[in-house]
Design an enzyme around this catalytic site. Structure first.
Site, short mmCIF file in Angstrom:
data_model
loop_
_atom_site.label_atom_id
_atom_site.label_comp_id
_atom_site.label_asym_id
_atom_site.label_seq_id
_atom_site.Cartn_x
_atom_site.Cartn_y
_atom_site.Cartn_z
N GLU A 41 -7.67 -0.91 3.83
CA GLU A 41 -8.50 -2.12 3.81
C GLU A 41 -9.64 -2.02 4.82
O GLU A 41 -10.76 -2.47 4.54
CB GLU A 41 -7.62 -3.34 4.08
N TYR A 67 -0.25 -8.97 8.94
CA TYR A 67 0.89 -8.12 8.59
C TYR A 67 2.04 -8.32 9.57
O TYR A 67 3.22 -8.23 9.18
CB TYR A 67 0.48 -6.65 8.54
#
Length: 400
Positions: free
Chosen positions: A140, A98
């Site tokens: 997640e 990310y």
């Protein structure tokens, strides 16, 4: 959620960013893959990148998330985030990636918008990004923990069935002989294969048998090319090169299109088109196994009965439910002597939909949008309509 100052800035700049988001995401992917070519080779779907559909999905999700933060600042769009998180978890996306995405995405924003990206604007959109990214990382992480850490595992092909000319079913068992955690009907697994050029491409396939089976089952449609689009890399590889005795690398099961909040008497509607039948057959199998007694409306559309994959299972499971109605539409070769067959495209006008129905949809986007609109007209609450998109989720990209 989003700070008050950033809400004002994002609201003011959303039209500009939204209008340029397509160009931003195109430059983002170009920069990302130039810096990290292994991500295109081994993580991202090269076919979707070539077609531009992944760019559209990313653009749609960013615009939808920012709009939600501005319009409903005290709420988090958990349904959208959950769907994305399941996809990312199945692919093995890591928290560290990310930061890499942030680097290249904001470089693209600055490149496209230039001087319009003031420090205030950059700070506001930075806040939007990390709110979305951190929420996804947390979801997640929880999904991986629920599955004992996730990760890839080798499975042996123990059966192969040619369902139609273009759909093959692969039945699999863990190659190490250890038991596998169960799954929920409607979920999918990621399948990773090594192609001729050494790339390790990944695709998701719904599990097409009910939970509780000693084997996992996926039914794969061979994707033909068209125009400038190449043949589907992974589907054609599986059809041409994978047989009984071969091994495949599978992820743990993921996906949020599952039967939830449904007692054994709850009214349901399962609507599919084409290869979207796969999660619906698994759901029907689960309903049979659980002794579901409520009304179930089964809807499917296909080109012809011969191209209707898993049709025997579709009909058999529906026939075992005490209160199921079956409606199959075929563009050609519908059997006029079969009351469940109709000619043409799916049309719910004359289909009775019980009050309080929860609906589950899977198939091409245009099909699902049309079915959803008709269900709402018939009184089904929008919150009770759930869907699964095979490939990039373009639903949000086409809103409005």
């Amino acid at each position: 959620m989003l700070s008050e100052q950033s809400v004002a800035t994002v609201r003011a700049t959303l039209p500009v960013v939204g209008g340029a988001i397509g160009e931003i995401t195109e430059r983002f992917y170009a920069g990302l893959f130039a810096a990290r070519p292994e991500l295109l080779r081994d993580l991202f779907n090269r076919g979707n990148q070539a077609a531009g559909t992944q760019r559209q999905a990313l653009a749609g999700s960013i615009a939808a998330f920012a709009t939600h933060l501005v319009e409903r600042p005290d709420e988090r769009p958990d349904a959208m985030l959950g769907r994305i998180a399941h996809k990312h978890a199945s692919l093995g996306v890591t928290a560290e990636q990310y930061a890499l995405v942030h680097e290249h995405l904001f470089a693209a924003i600055a490149d496209v918008l230039g001087e319009a990206v003031t420090p205030e604007v950059a700070a506001a959109w930075d806040e939007v990004y990390w709110l979305m990214a951190n929420a996804l990382v947390a979801i997640e992480k929880r999904l991986h923990e629920e599955r004992g850490g996730g990760g890839w595992r080798e499975w042996e092909v123990v059966g192969r069935v040619e369902e139609t000319a273009d759909v093959a079913t692969f039945r699999l068992r863990p190659a190490d002989g250890r038991p596998a955690a169960d799954f929920r009907a409607g979920q999918y697994v990621s399948v990773q294969v090594e192609l001729a050029d050494g790339a390790r491409q990944i695709r998701q396939y719904s599990l097409s048998a009910a939970p509780g089976s000693p084997v996992r089952q996926i039914s794969v449609k061979r994707v033909p090319g068209g125009g400038s689009a190449p043949d589907g890399e992974v589907s054609n590889h599986l059809h041409a090169r994978v047989h009984v005795g071969d091994r495949l690398r599978l992820s743990a099961p993921y996906g949020d299109l599952v039967l939830t909040g449904t007692g054994t008497r709850a009214p349901l509607l399962l609507a599919s088109a084409g290869i979207g039948v796969t999660p619906m057959v698994a759901m029907l199998g689960q309903l049979v196994d659980s002794g579901h007694t409520g009304p179930v409306v089964v809807v499917h559309g296909d080109r012809s009965p011969a191209e209707h994959a898993l049709r025997a299972d579709h009909e058999t499971y529906a026939g075992k439910l005490p209160d199921a109605s079956v409606h199959f539409w075929y563009e050609t070769d519908a059997d006029d002597s079969d009351a469940s067959h109709r000619t043409g495209l799916v049309d719910l006008t004359d289909v009775a939909v019980p009050q309080g129905t929860r609906a589950y949809l899977c198939g091409p986007l245009a099909f699902m949008r049309a079915v959803r609109a008709r269900l709402i007209e018939k009184g089904v609450a929008p919150a009770d309509i759930h869907y699964e998109v095979f490939g990039p989720d373009l639903w949000l990209a086409h809103e409005g």
